[in-house]
Design an enzyme around this catalytic site. Structure first.
Site, PDB file in Angstrom:
ATOM      1  N   TYR A   1       0.825  -1.216   0.000  1.00  0.00           N
ATOM      2  CA  TYR A   1       0.000   0.000   0.000  1.00  0.00           C
ATOM      3  C   TYR A   1       0.856   1.261   0.000  1.00  0.00           C
ATOM      4  O   TYR A   1       1.872   1.310   0.691  1.00  0.00           O
ATOM      5  CB  TYR A   1      -0.889   0.020   1.243  1.00  0.00           C
TER       6      TYR A   1
ATOM      7  N   TRP B   1       1.306   5.726  -1.485  1.00  0.00           N
ATOM      8  CA  TRP B   1       1.151   6.809  -2.447  1.00  0.00           C
ATOM      9  C   TRP B   1       2.442   7.067  -3.223  1.00  0.00           C
ATOM     10  O   TRP B   1       2.987   8.171  -3.181  1.00  0.00           O
ATOM     11  CB  TRP B   1       0.699   8.082  -1.748  1.00  0.00           C
TER      12      TRP B   1
HETATM   13  N1  LIG Z   1      -1.929   7.992  12.819  1.00  0.00           N
HETATM   14  C1  LIG Z   1      -2.341   8.049  11.545  1.00  0.00           C
HETATM   15  N2  LIG Z   1      -1.753   7.263  10.610  1.00  0.00           N
HETATM   16  C2  LIG Z   1      -2.155   7.331   9.327  1.00  0.00           C
HETATM   17  C3  LIG Z   1      -3.194   8.208   8.939  1.00  0.00           C
HETATM   18  C4  LIG Z   1      -3.815   9.010   9.952  1.00  0.00           C
HETATM   19  O1  LIG Z   1      -4.747   9.787   9.681  1.00  0.00           O
HETATM   20  N3  LIG Z   1      -3.341   8.912  11.235  1.00  0.00           N
HETATM   21  N4  LIG Z   1      -3.588   8.261   7.632  1.00  0.00           N
HETATM   22  C5  LIG Z   1      -3.371   7.061   6.816  1.00  0.00           C
HETATM   23  C6  LIG Z   1      -3.599   7.343   5.407  1.00  0.00           C
HETATM   24  S1  LIG Z   1      -5.137   8.008   5.041  1.00  0.00           S
HETATM   25  C7  LIG Z   1      -2.705   7.059   4.428  1.00  0.00           C
HETATM   26  S2  LIG Z   1      -3.199   7.246   2.802  1.00  0.00           S
HETATM   27  C8  LIG Z   1      -1.371   6.522   4.726  1.00  0.00           C
HETATM   28  C9  LIG Z   1      -0.263   7.040   3.781  1.00  0.00           C
HETATM   29  O2  LIG Z   1       0.824   6.189   3.829  1.00  0.00           O
HETATM   30  P1  LIG Z   1       1.860   6.034   2.612  1.00  0.00           P
HETATM   31  O3  LIG Z   1       1.155   6.113   1.305  1.00  0.00           O
HETATM   32  O4  LIG Z   1       2.664   4.828   2.868  1.00  0.00           O
HETATM   33  O5  LIG Z   1       2.743   7.333   2.801  1.00  0.00           O
HETATM   34  P2  LIG Z   1       3.750   8.089   1.846  1.00  0.00           P
HETATM   35  O6  LIG Z   1       4.643   8.869   2.725  1.00  0.00           O
HETATM   36  O7  LIG Z   1       3.008   8.835   0.809  1.00  0.00           O
HETATM   37  O8  LIG Z   1       4.580   6.890   1.198  1.00  0.00           O
HETATM   38  C10 LIG Z   1       4.851   6.781  -0.151  1.00  0.00           C
HETATM   39  C11 LIG Z   1       6.262   6.262  -0.324  1.00  0.00           C
HETATM   40  O9  LIG Z   1       6.498   6.038  -1.715  1.00  0.00           O
HETATM   41  C12 LIG Z   1       7.762   6.570  -2.075  1.00  0.00           C
HETATM   42  N5  LIG Z   1       7.708   6.938  -3.496  1.00  0.00           N
HETATM   43  C13 LIG Z   1       7.279   8.105  -4.030  1.00  0.00           C
HETATM   44  N6  LIG Z   1       7.389   8.070  -5.369  1.00  0.00           N
HETATM   45  C14 LIG Z   1       7.896   6.858  -5.683  1.00  0.00           C
HETATM   46  C15 LIG Z   1       8.255   6.237  -6.903  1.00  0.00           C
HETATM   47  O10 LIG Z   1       8.097   6.793  -7.970  1.00  0.00           O
HETATM   48  N7  LIG Z   1       8.760   4.964  -6.827  1.00  0.00           N
HETATM   49  C16 LIG Z   1       8.934   4.304  -5.655  1.00  0.00           C
HETATM   50  N8  LIG Z   1       9.406   3.079  -5.686  1.00  0.00           N
HETATM   51  N9  LIG Z   1       8.604   4.888  -4.483  1.00  0.00           N
HETATM   52  C17 LIG Z   1       8.097   6.131  -4.503  1.00  0.00           C
HETATM   53  C18 LIG Z   1       7.967   7.752  -1.163  1.00  0.00           C
HETATM   54  O11 LIG Z   1       9.330   8.103  -1.050  1.00  0.00           O
HETATM   55  C19 LIG Z   1       7.330   7.247   0.138  1.00  0.00           C
HETATM   56  O12 LIG Z   1       8.270   6.609   0.955  1.00  0.00           O
HETATM   57  O13 LIG Z   1      -1.032   6.841   6.096  1.00  0.00           O
HETATM   58  C20 LIG Z   1      -2.018   6.362   7.016  1.00  0.00           C
HETATM   59  N10 LIG Z   1      -1.541   6.537   8.386  1.00  0.00           N
HETATM   60  N1  LIG Z   2      -1.604  18.464   2.550  1.00  0.00           N
HETATM   61  C1  LIG Z   2      -2.013  17.188   2.591  1.00  0.00           C
HETATM   62  N2  LIG Z   2      -3.267  16.874   2.195  1.00  0.00           N
HETATM   63  C2  LIG Z   2      -3.705  15.588   2.259  1.00  0.00           C
HETATM   64  C3  LIG Z   2      -2.859  14.540   2.672  1.00  0.00           C
HETATM   65  C4  LIG Z   2      -1.534  14.890   3.092  1.00  0.00           C
HETATM   66  O1  LIG Z   2      -0.736  14.025   3.511  1.00  0.00           O
HETATM   67  N3  LIG Z   2      -1.155  16.211   3.041  1.00  0.00           N
HETATM   68  N4  LIG Z   2      -3.328  13.242   2.690  1.00  0.00           N
HETATM   69  C5  LIG Z   2      -4.503  12.915   1.883  1.00  0.00           C
HETATM   70  C6  LIG Z   2      -5.096  11.639   2.295  1.00  0.00           C
HETATM   71  S1  LIG Z   2      -4.228  10.213   1.937  1.00  0.00           S
HETATM   72  C7  LIG Z   2      -6.300  11.528   2.899  1.00  0.00           C
HETATM   73  S2  LIG Z   2      -6.960   9.990   3.238  1.00  0.00           S
HETATM   74  C8  LIG Z   2      -7.096  12.724   3.250  1.00  0.00           C
HETATM   75  C9  LIG Z   2      -7.626  12.594   4.680  1.00  0.00           C
HETATM   76  O2  LIG Z   2      -8.664  13.437   4.908  1.00  0.00           O
HETATM   77  P1  LIG Z   2      -9.384  13.431   6.361  1.00  0.00           P
HETATM   78  O3  LIG Z   2      -9.392  12.068   6.891  1.00  0.00           O
HETATM   79  O4  LIG Z   2     -10.692  14.119   6.229  1.00  0.00           O
HETATM   80  O5  LIG Z   2      -8.346  14.326   7.135  1.00  0.00           O
HETATM   81  P2  LIG Z   2      -7.615  14.366   8.551  1.00  0.00           P
HETATM   82  O6  LIG Z   2      -6.565  15.420   8.334  1.00  0.00           O
HETATM   83  O7  LIG Z   2      -7.179  13.031   9.040  1.00  0.00           O
HETATM   84  O8  LIG Z   2      -8.716  14.881   9.539  1.00  0.00           O
HETATM   85  C10 LIG Z   2      -9.422  16.099   9.325  1.00  0.00           C
HETATM   86  C11 LIG Z   2      -9.898  16.655  10.633  1.00  0.00           C
HETATM   87  O9  LIG Z   2     -10.851  15.804  11.231  1.00  0.00           O
HETATM   88  C12 LIG Z   2     -10.926  16.136  12.600  1.00  0.00           C
HETATM   89  N5  LIG Z   2     -11.312  14.952  13.356  1.00  0.00           N
HETATM   90  C13 LIG Z   2     -10.522  13.944  13.799  1.00  0.00           C
HETATM   91  N6  LIG Z   2     -11.263  13.013  14.452  1.00  0.00           N
HETATM   92  C14 LIG Z   2     -12.549  13.461  14.419  1.00  0.00           C
HETATM   93  C15 LIG Z   2     -13.793  12.965  14.915  1.00  0.00           C
HETATM   94  O10 LIG Z   2     -13.876  11.895  15.517  1.00  0.00           O
HETATM   95  N7  LIG Z   2     -14.905  13.705  14.692  1.00  0.00           N
HETATM   96  C16 LIG Z   2     -14.872  14.876  14.004  1.00  0.00           C
HETATM   97  N8  LIG Z   2     -16.019  15.529  13.811  1.00  0.00           N
HETATM   98  N9  LIG Z   2     -13.714  15.385  13.533  1.00  0.00           N
HETATM   99  C17 LIG Z   2     -12.574  14.680  13.727  1.00  0.00           C
HETATM  100  C18 LIG Z   2      -9.571  16.649  13.020  1.00  0.00           C
HETATM  101  O11 LIG Z   2      -9.696  17.879  13.692  1.00  0.00           O
HETATM  102  C19 LIG Z   2      -8.815  16.763  11.699  1.00  0.00           C
HETATM  103  O12 LIG Z   2      -8.093  17.970  11.565  1.00  0.00           O
HETATM  104  O13 LIG Z   2      -6.303  13.894   3.165  1.00  0.00           O
HETATM  105  C20 LIG Z   2      -5.571  14.005   1.942  1.00  0.00           C
HETATM  106  N10 LIG Z   2      -4.986  15.321   1.874  1.00  0.00           N
HETATM  107 MO   LIG Z   3      -5.257   8.437   2.759  1.00  0.00          MO
END
Ligand SMILES: Nc1nc2c(c(=O)[nH]1)N[C@H]1C(S)=C(S)[C@@H](COP(=O)(O)OP(=O)(O)OC[C@H]3O[C@@H](n4cnc5c(=O)[nH]c(N)nc54)[C@H](O)[C@@H]3O)O[C@H]1N2
Ligand SMILES: Nc1nc2c(c(=O)[nH]1)N[C@H]1C(S)=C(S)[C@@H](COP(=O)(O)OP(=O)(O)OC[C@H]3O[C@@H](n4cnc5c(=O)[nH]c(N)nc54)[C@H](O)[C@@H]3O)O[C@H]1N2
Ligand SMILES: [Mo]
Length: 764
Positions: A109, A111
């Site tokens: 998994y 990005w």
């Molecule tokens: N506590 C907590 N944990 C969370 C979340 C949260 O809300 N709270 N959110 C979750 C969510 S929604 C997500 S989506 C995940 C994200 O988790 P990840 O998608 O694993 O996070 P990234 O840092 O985007 O990792 C992408 C990796 O791909 C590498 N990469 C980029 N481009 C390339 C390429 O062209 N080739 C190769 N081989 N590698 C490349 C980058 O260097 C990086 O290390 O985290 C989750 N974890």
């Molecule tokens: N700049 C930037 N943008 C991103 C990403 C990034 O890494 N960087 N990641 C992308 C990805 S992979 C994803 S999945 C999306 C995630 O999008 P979301 O999941 O919507 O985003 P979060 O930033 O995890 O949370 C948004 C807000 O929800 C509130 N929140 C947390 N828990 C609760 C709850 O129980 N109830 C309510 N009402 N509010 C709560 C918090 O205050 C938090 O700031 O964002 C995307 N956008």
């Molecule tokens: Mo995500």
């Protein structure tokens, strides 16, 4: 002469200026009114690169299975490409022959690049499915709970529901009250998986405000909606939204404000659901005073809000954070139930929406064109498919039975892991547990441009190029974008496609994998496939010269007039939903059959494993919001600018309310220890009254850096989160359910080591 090239990313299109093989400037794209700061990381593409194929010392000396406990703790030996490819390919063969394909985990998994050819995950899936398959994954860390539950009540896939969702243009025109659960963080809307187009969310919000839309932020942080549009703020204890929503429905029922005609025509199971809300089925009315106790919102305020929603054209939006929580499925179902009670579903500007504020293309309407990707064959029968965030459980529990979405299976014994384009040592919950499970496989291969925490913990690391260093094709909601090679890859790094093709050759699948094409040739083939479906598109040369294509019929702001479920409202028979009843289901016979104690057949409040005012909160009085970072995407480019510039005392900033800080003798710029019974990390304090006093905020993505006790010195919140599935239905991640405490860190704070080069042994 400086060279200007085009690039598409998950966070928008850019123009890259380079000279003498170095990036000199990252320009926002000429079409983009609000380019994201995140792209500035590309100026630092050379720092901390994996330059040559690298093998962990003991693994190289002793072979597969040697000292997995030393992963991340011992030096690498740099080797020739041929040797590294042969070692990894031989290991694939050995695992398949000796243990079968299910012993290989390649769910991988993450990005990685948004390019359609060098999409690292897609390439890995393509090759390894040709090779007989592997234990695979379902869902995402982003939205698994929503992905699992939405089909049961709306009869369509979650992502289809987003695509059909109400457009910003309709909201600006018609919505009086935009209630957003989980805020509308502008920084989050800079990003869309697979390719973000030009950025318009801020303009749309301003436009809606100017036309009279009131924005209500329901959530723990005041600044989850930009102060520019003067939003109202309803603080709520995280994880308690369902209780609040049920009490709103209770209010509508007791005040005779339910749209009875709507529920009679469009809803299945209203009677059973409303008897639950009234407490007839469980002796607990879900009244405002009941919900006040749970959510911390005053009972009168709940009643007033419910009545206001019913008096105005109201859109209920649910972000993603609410469902990345224990029983996260329920927030989506309950919010939809509220919208049903209000009866505005299918009317312009009313009803239900998801997930505004979580990605940039929401509200743009269905203009996105299909952009062909490198073809991935279907999954071979045999190896299981597990819910993505159950990966650590999988490693730790071979042979154990698991439940998932109406099915059950047995975890296989994983002997080999291959990861391309993801960083589990940032993204997974409870990293201490992951670190121990990660010792078990015999071989771990990682493809990475950078020495991330995950790359450091591999046995074989293949250095890959970044999107700046190769040609590709990308798509977004309003653009097709050419990715052009601006500079050469450093050291011996290679394109992900080339790496996979080299492995394919060893597996005797080269012809099948490459179809006789180079990566560049695939770019052209995919473009031609796009052109075949879109006659207006120019030929490839012309497209490359301009660098992008704007989709016809799409205005500057992505104007589009879509109303979610309007056809269903107009004619619920001809346009019935894909649910068994053809209606919105607030009672699901299918879910009832599963008989899950943690996912009942109707939207329901269930105590999460911890929350403010509930279980564990006397021991752990603060709720940890680990939301998305503003200056980067997840963990990418955390080792450099602009992310490093945002650090406080050299670590990830944690926002703390002034009262909370005062009680603990903590000031701005201090280092605090954030801790609970699962783990701890250090973070740099920012004092801010934009949070509820019982909440602290520490964004995700700091490069995990545990000391010998497991305390993360860099400030990754996943040192503290619990690794547990949302329920048996989705088994999604529940990172947002997390209580902690903080204290001033006594003594000199230790140096963060995760941004150092790993150690190498150079071969003679
Ligand atoms: N506590 C907590 N944990 C969370 C979340 C949260 O809300 N709270 N959110 C979750 C969510 S929604 C997500 S989506 C995940 C994200 O988790 P990840 O998608 O694993 O996070 P990234 O840092 O985007 O990792 C992408 C990796 O791909 C590498 N990469 C980029 N481009 C390339 C390429 O062209 N080739 C190769 N081989 N590698 C490349 C980058 O260097 C990086 O290390 O985290 C989750 N974890
Ligand atoms: N700049 C930037 N943008 C991103 C990403 C990034 O890494 N960087 N990641 C992308 C990805 S992979 C994803 S999945 C999306 C995630 O999008 P979301 O999941 O919507 O985003 P979060 O930033 O995890 O949370 C948004 C807000 O929800 C509130 N929140 C947390 N828990 C609760 C709850 O129980 N109830 C309510 N009402 N509010 C709560 C918090 O205050 C938090 O700031 O964002 C995307 N956008
Ligand atoms: Mo995500």
């Amino acid at each position: 002469m400086n060279k200007i090239t085009s690039l598409g990313t998950h966070f928008g299109p850019y123009r890259i200026e380079s000279r003498d093989n170095e990036i000199v400037k990252v320009h926002g794209h000429e079409l983009d009114p609000a380019p994201s700061e995140i792209g500035q990381g590309y100026l630092h593409r050379s720092e901390l690169r994996v330059l040559r194929p690298s093998i962990r010392k003991s693994w190289l000396e002793g072979g597969p299975g040697t000292r997995g406990d030393l992963r991340g703790k011992e030096p690498f030996v740099e080797v020739e490409w041929n040797q590294a490819i042969a070692l990894a390919s031989d290991e694939l063969k050995r695992i398949r022959t000796t243990h079968g394909p299910q012993a290989l985990f390649a769910g991988s998994y993450g990005w990685g690049s948004s390019g359609r050819v060098h999409a690292p995950g897609a390439l890995l899936f393509r090759l390894l499915r040709m090779y007989g398959g592997y234990t695979d994954v379902w869902g995402t860390y982003s939205s698994s709970a929503a992905e699992a539950i939405v089909p049961y009540f709306l009869g369509m896939r979650y992502h289809a529901a987003i695509g059909r969702g109400t457009s910003w243009s309709v909201i600006a025109e018609h919505t009086d009250l935009f209630v957003s659960f989980g805020g509308l963080r502008r920084s989050n809307t800079e990003v869309t998986y697979g390719g973000q187009g030009t950025h318009h969310t801020e303009e749309w919000m301003k436009k809606a405000k100017a036309k009279g839309t009131d924005f209500l932020n329901v959530g723990p942080l005041r600044d989850d909606i930009d102060a520019q549009i003067s939003p109202r703020w309803q603080p709520i204890r995280p994880g308690t939204d369902v209780a609040f929503i049920l009490a709103c429905i209770h209010t509508l029922i007791t005040n005779d404000r339910v749209d009875n005609e709507f529920v009679a025509t469009y809803v299945h199971g209203w009677q059973k659901f409303s008897s639950y809300v009234m407490g007839e089925s469980d002796q607990q009315p879900k009244s405002p005073s009941w919900a006040a106790n749970i959510s911390g919102i005053d009972a009168n305020a709940i009643e007033e809000l419910a009545l206001e929603m019913s008096n105005r054209r109201t859109l209920i939006n649910v972000g993603l954070s609410l469902q990345r929580a224990d029983h996260g499925e329920q927030s989506y179902w309950a919010a939809t139930a509220l919208a049903c009670a209000l009866g505005q579903i299918g009317l312009p500007g009313g009803g239900i929406a998801f997930p505004f504020g979580a990605q940039g293309n929401v509200g743009a309407g269905q203009v996105r064109k299909r952009v062909p990707g490198i073809p991935i064959p279907p999954r071979p029968e045999g190896p299981p498919v597990i819910s993505v965030s159950r990966f650590r459980e999988l490693l730790d529990n071979p042979g154990k039975t698991y439940d998932f979405n109406g099915e059950s299976g047995e975890f296989p014994d994983i002997k080999m892991v291959w990861w391309a384009g993801g960083n589990p040592f940032h993204h997974h919950q409870n990293l201490t547990e992951l670190a121990s499970a990660w010792e078990r496989p015999e071989t771990i291969v990682v493809q990475e441009p950078f020495w991330t925490p995950t790359a450091r913990r591999a046995d074989i690391v293949f250095p890959s190029s970044t999107p700046l260093e190769r040609n590709d094709l990308g798509g977004a909601e309003n653009l097709l974008i050419s990715h052009e090679r601006a500079v050469d890859p450093p050291g011996e790094a290679r394109d992900d496609y080339e790496i996979m093709a080299l492995v394919a050759e060893q597996l005797e699948l080269k012809e099948q994998f490459t179809e006789g094409r180079s990566g560049d040739e695939w770019v052209e083939v995919l473009y031609d496939l796009f052109k075949a479906e879109n006659e207006w598109a120019p030929d490839f040369e012309e497209f490359r010269k301009v660098g992008y294509l704007r989709y016809p019929g799409v205005s500057e702001m992505g104007e589009n007039h879509q109303v979610f479920l309007s056809e269903f409202r107009d004619d619920p028979v001809a346009h019935k939903l894909g649910t068994p009843s053809g209606r919105i289901e607030l009672w699901s016979e299918s879910i009832a059959e599963f008989d899950y104690e943690d996912c009942p057949p109707h939207p329901a409040w269930m105590e999460p494993y911890e929350r403010l005012g509930g279980r564990n909160s006397s021991t752990w009085p603060l709720h940890l919001v680990s939301n998305q970072p503003t200056v980067r995407i997840h963990s990418q480019y955390d080792h450099t600018e602009p992310s490093q510039g945002s650090k406080v005392a050299g670590r990830e900033p944690i926002r703390v309310h002034p009262e909370t800080a005062k009680k603990r003798g903590v000031s701005e710029g201090d280092v605090v220890r954030v801790f609970n019974d699962r783990g701890s990390c250090l973070a740099g304090v920012v004092i801010d009254d934009a949070l509820m006093p019982e909440v602290v905020q520490l964004s995700t993505g700091a490069w995990y850096d545990p000391d010998s006790e497991g305390m993360c010195r860099a400030g990754n919140p996943n040192a503290l989160t619990r690794d547990r599935g949302t329920s048996k239905l989705a088994q999604g991640p529940s990172a947002h359910t997390c209580l902690v405490d903080i204290e001033l860190f006594a003594g000199a704070a230790p140096r963060v080591e995760s941004y150092d080069q790993p150690e190498f042994i150079h071969q003679q």
